[in-house]
Structures are given as structure tokens and as C-alpha cells.
Design a protein around this motif. Structure first.
Motif, PDB file in Angstrom:
ATOM      1  N   ASP A 213       0.842  -1.189   0.000  1.00  0.00           N
ATOM      2  CA  ASP A 213       0.000   0.000   0.000  1.00  0.00           C
ATOM      3  C   ASP A 213       0.880   1.243   0.000  1.00  0.00           C
ATOM      4  O   ASP A 213       1.406   1.634   1.032  1.00  0.00           O
ATOM      5  CB  ASP A 213      -0.904  -0.014   1.239  1.00  0.00           C
TER       6      ASP A 213
ATOM      7  N   SER B   4       1.131   5.236  -1.917  1.00  0.00           N
ATOM      8  CA  SER B   4       0.831   6.268  -2.901  1.00  0.00           C
ATOM      9  C   SER B   4       2.100   7.056  -3.155  1.00  0.00           C
ATOM     10  O   SER B   4       2.735   7.551  -2.220  1.00  0.00           O
ATOM     11  CB  SER B   4      -0.276   7.207  -2.386  1.00  0.00           C
TER      12      SER B   4
ATOM     13  N   HIS C 283      -8.448  -1.848  -4.091  1.00  0.00           N
ATOM     14  CA  HIS C 283      -7.764  -0.604  -4.375  1.00  0.00           C
ATOM     15  C   HIS C 283      -8.225   0.459  -3.379  1.00  0.00           C
ATOM     16  O   HIS C 283      -9.238   0.293  -2.688  1.00  0.00           O
ATOM     17  CB  HIS C 283      -8.077  -0.134  -5.804  1.00  0.00           C
ATOM     18  N   ASP C 284      -7.502   1.564  -3.310  1.00  0.00           N
ATOM     19  CA  ASP C 284      -7.863   2.621  -2.370  1.00  0.00           C
ATOM     20  C   ASP C 284      -9.207   3.250  -2.688  1.00  0.00           C
ATOM     21  O   ASP C 284      -9.823   3.886  -1.816  1.00  0.00           O
ATOM     22  CB  ASP C 284      -6.775   3.701  -2.346  1.00  0.00           C
ATOM     23  N   ASP C 285      -9.710   3.101  -3.923  1.00  0.00           N
ATOM     24  CA  ASP C 285     -11.026   3.638  -4.257  1.00  0.00           C
ATOM     25  C   ASP C 285     -12.151   2.674  -3.884  1.00  0.00           C
ATOM     26  O   ASP C 285     -13.328   2.940  -4.140  1.00  0.00           O
ATOM     27  CB  ASP C 285     -11.104   4.004  -5.741  1.00  0.00           C
TER      28      ASP C 285
ATOM     29  N   THR D 203      -2.986  -6.241  -6.122  1.00  0.00           N
ATOM     30  CA  THR D 203      -3.342  -5.720  -4.802  1.00  0.00           C
ATOM     31  C   THR D 203      -2.847  -6.697  -3.733  1.00  0.00           C
ATOM     32  O   THR D 203      -2.159  -7.673  -4.029  1.00  0.00           O
ATOM     33  CB  THR D 203      -4.871  -5.547  -4.696  1.00  0.00           C
TER      34      THR D 203
ATOM     35  N   ASP E 281       0.525   3.488  -6.184  1.00  0.00           N
ATOM     36  CA  ASP E 281      -0.404   4.345  -6.920  1.00  0.00           C
ATOM     37  C   ASP E 281       0.416   5.541  -7.399  1.00  0.00           C
ATOM     38  O   ASP E 281       0.600   6.512  -6.676  1.00  0.00           O
ATOM     39  CB  ASP E 281      -1.546   4.783  -6.006  1.00  0.00           C
TER      40      ASP E 281
ATOM     41  N   ASP F 103      -6.046   6.695  -6.691  1.00  0.00           N
ATOM     42  CA  ASP F 103      -6.536   5.722  -5.708  1.00  0.00           C
ATOM     43  C   ASP F 103      -6.653   4.303  -6.268  1.00  0.00           C
ATOM     44  O   ASP F 103      -7.449   3.491  -5.785  1.00  0.00           O
ATOM     45  CB  ASP F 103      -7.883   6.154  -5.118  1.00  0.00           C
TER      46      ASP F 103
END
Length: 367
Positions: A67, A69, A259-261, A300, A330, A335
Motif C-alpha cells: 500500500d 501512494s 484498491h484505495d477507491d 493488490t 499508486d 486511488d
């Protein structure tokens, strides 16, 4: 090149048969100071006895480091710290394979299951890899070591070519289940949580094929058959280090996280793959990353520990482990993960591999 703290804690060339194994020391020799080798433990005395179909199905993907970004940042070089080296896959010592168009998924890759420091049931990905005793599994460091609780995971098992495509447990383990005997990791990961060393090589006991049958009381009755060494049953990938950071590779694994979204495109029930050309990744202070390589891939959580494979042959379903899935990135801030990265495999990596490649395991505790 990153300097390694002492006692501190993510290319085509000619290949001589078993070249990387020729200089191995006697079995179970004392590891170098920068290698942490620890005996695996089970809360029930046998990890094979711990896991049931219900627990395997309930296990969650190990989010670990998967994880990050990152939209920019300094990109460091990934310079070899010694001469390049390779160890050929099991059964492919000097062999050649013709090319085929389809991607035949490797039998060597599977899922690992374990309990973390919170007692939760988790899973990662991994692959069988060449070793003197055909008993070595390559994966990520965070798939064997819990950095939150500063301890190795319990009840660790490897199931090669795991498949649960019908969304139900069919009670079959076609290539067996293999319990961990010894974890081998780099102390820069274990102590400093440095994901430039997020890799591990695990010695597993000889395996059992287990068919579970439902009992009248709603439990599970295991029917076990001894099947011997991992490498004899599924083969093993080769291993390579100190290569160019730019290479065409496949990545295999069992992604399952979202995913983060919030989108969750993968189930983790079947193996997936990505293909692309690696390049140096930006520095990421969150994980002390300075020397990762990566490529475009939407994997992921759950894919952690699956191999980057160089020179993959569809006919033999083997190649050379060039890295392991460590961190998902990311890079454009939307996201959604779009890159996967691995520590750059150098001489430090080879030292950890070498410790595992010469370590004998034998039969597991009676399940």
C-alpha cells in the motif's frame, strides 16, 4: 548504493548447471551475521493439523506493505554489488524449451497461510525455488515476519498451485501442503523494517496430500498421504541476482485486496499474472525504500511474495526468480494501484538464499 547497517534488522547469460549451489557450505551451517534464521512454530504442534478448509477459506490477504501512494520522488540507481549469478530451475539444468504463445501458469507458485501476531489467519503468495534438498520457498519478508509485533508468523504452510475457482472448498490438495521448518530473512528487514530487504527463503518439511471430508458433526476429517519433497512434486524456479534493473519479467500471485477507491477486482481464489519491463522505482521513506525495481501492474494485497520471473518458459513453467512482490504503488494518485515493486536482488539477497538452499528439513511433526 545503500549501505547496510551491521546487525540491523520488502539478462541472458550462459548458465552453468547448479552454478550457484556449487560453493554451498555443509548442511545447517551457522548463518552469516546479517542473516536471521529462525525455526517455525505452530500453536498446535503441527501447522498441518492447524489448518482446516474453513480456516483456509476465511484467511484474509496480508496487507503488510502492499500500500503506497507515490507520485514522484528521487529515483536511485540499482547497481550490482558484485558479479551476476544464476542458479537454474529444478529439472532445467542446461535444458532448452521451445516457445509457445499462451501463458501456462506455473505449478511452483501458490499461496502461503499463517497466523500473525494478532492471531488472525492471513495469506500471501510464494513459489518453490531451486535448493540442494528441494525444500525452499521464496516469498516476501513481510509474509514470514510480523513487523508490528516483532515476531515470525505461526502455523505457516505453503500450498502450491492453490485453486478455489468455484468459490467452494473441494477438499483437494493436488500437489500437497508443506509446513515451514526454518525462516531465512535479512536482519535489515527483521530489525529495521527496511523494505529494500523485503524477501525471505523458507525451508519446508516434506509434504502431505490432504483430502478433507465432512464429518456428521459438521467438522472436517483429514485423509493424509505422504508425498515427499516439494521440488520433486512441483519443481522449482531458478534464482538470479546482480542483474540489470531493466528486464522483461512476469509476476505471479494471488491478489485479493481492494484498491484505495474501494474496488476489489480480484478474489485471491485463483492465480493471476502481469508482464512488463522493470525499471528503478522512486525512493519511499515510508518503507525505507531506496532500491526497488518495478513495472506496471494492478496487483493488490494477497499478491505479496509472488515471484518476479525472468526468462519464463511456458513449456517447463519455470524461469528465474528476479524479485518478489513487495509493494503496490499508486503512481498517478487516482486511488488505484498501477505498479508492483520488488527489492533489487543483489549479493545480500544471494547470501540469504544460499543459507536456505543448503538447509535440510526432512519430515514434519506428525499432523
Amino acid at each position: 548504493m545503500k549501505s547496510r547497517a551491521t546487525k540491523a534488522l520488502g539478462i541472458a547469460i550462459p548458465l552453468a548447471a547448479l552454478s550457484g549451489l556449487a560453493g554451498l557450505s555443509p548442511a545447517n551451517a551457522v548463518a552469516a551475521d546479517d542473516i536471521v534464521s529462525a525455526e517455525a512454530k505452530s500453536t498446535t504442534g503441527s501447522a498441518l493439523a492447524f489448518w482446516t478448509p474453513d480456516k483456509l477459506r476465511a484467511a484474509k490477504s496480508a496487507d503488510g506493505a502492499l500500500d503506497l501512494s507515490q507520485r514522484g520522488g528521487k529515483i536511485n540507481g540499482n547497481a550490482p554489488d558484485g558479479p551476476p549469478g544464476s542458479v537454474p530451475p529444478i529439472g532445467q539444468e542446461g535444458a532448452k524449451s521451445p516457445k509457445v504463445k499462451q501463458v501456462n501458469l506455473p505449478n511452483t507458485v501458490g499461496r502461503v497461510f499463517f497466523t500473525d501476531g494478532d492471531g488472525e489467519w492471513k495469506f500471501c503468495s510464494a513459489t518453490s525455488i531451486q535448493g540442494k534438498y528441494r525444500n525452499v520457498v521464496a516469498t516476501s519478508g513481510h509474509c514470514v515476519y510480523d513487523t508490528k509485533h516483532d515476531r515470525f508468523h505461526d502455523n505457516w504452510v505453503f500450498i502450491p498451485s492453490y485453486w478455489d475457482g468455484n468459490n467452494r472448498w473441494e477438499g483437494k490438495t493436488p500437489y500437497g501442503i508443506y509446513e515451514a521448518k526454518t525462516f531465512n530473512a535479512h536482519d535489515d528487514f527483521v530489525v529495521k523494517e527496511d523494505y529494500d530487504f523485503d524477501y525471505a527463503f523458507v525451508n519446508v518439511y516434506n509434504g502431505y496430500k490432504i483430502d478433507w471430508k465432512k464429518t456428521t458433526g459438521g467438522g472436517w476429517e483429514p485423509v493424509k498421504k505422504y508425498i515427499g519433497r516439494l521440488g520433486d512434486n512441483v519443481g522449482g524456479m531458478g534464482f538470479t541476482w546482480n542483474r540489470s534493473p531493466k528486464a522483461n519479467v512476469f509476476s505471479f500471485g494471488y491478489p485479493a485486496g481492494k484498491h484505495d477507491d474501494g474496488d476489489r477486482p480480484y478474489s485471491g481464489r485463483t492465480m493471476k499474472w502481469c508482464y512488463g519491463k522493470t525499471a528503478p522505482m522512486p525512493a519511499a521513506p515510508k518503507y525505507r525504500i531506496q532500491e526497488h525495481i518495478g513495472f506496471k501492474c494492478s496487483f493488490t494485497a494477497g499478491a505479496s511474495g509472488g515471484p518476479f520471473v525472468y526468462n519464463y518458459k511456458n513449456t517447463s513453467r519455470t524461469g528465474y526468480v528476479y524479485g518478489v512482490n513487495s509493494v503496490a504503488w499508486d503512481t498517478d494518485g487516482n486511488d488505484r494501484f498501477d505498479h508492483i515493486s520488488s527489492p533489487y536482488f543483489n549479493t545480500d539477497t544471494y547470501k540469504v538464499y544460499k543459507a536456505a538452499a543448503n538447509r535440510w528439513s526432512g519430515n514434519p511433526p506428525k499432523p
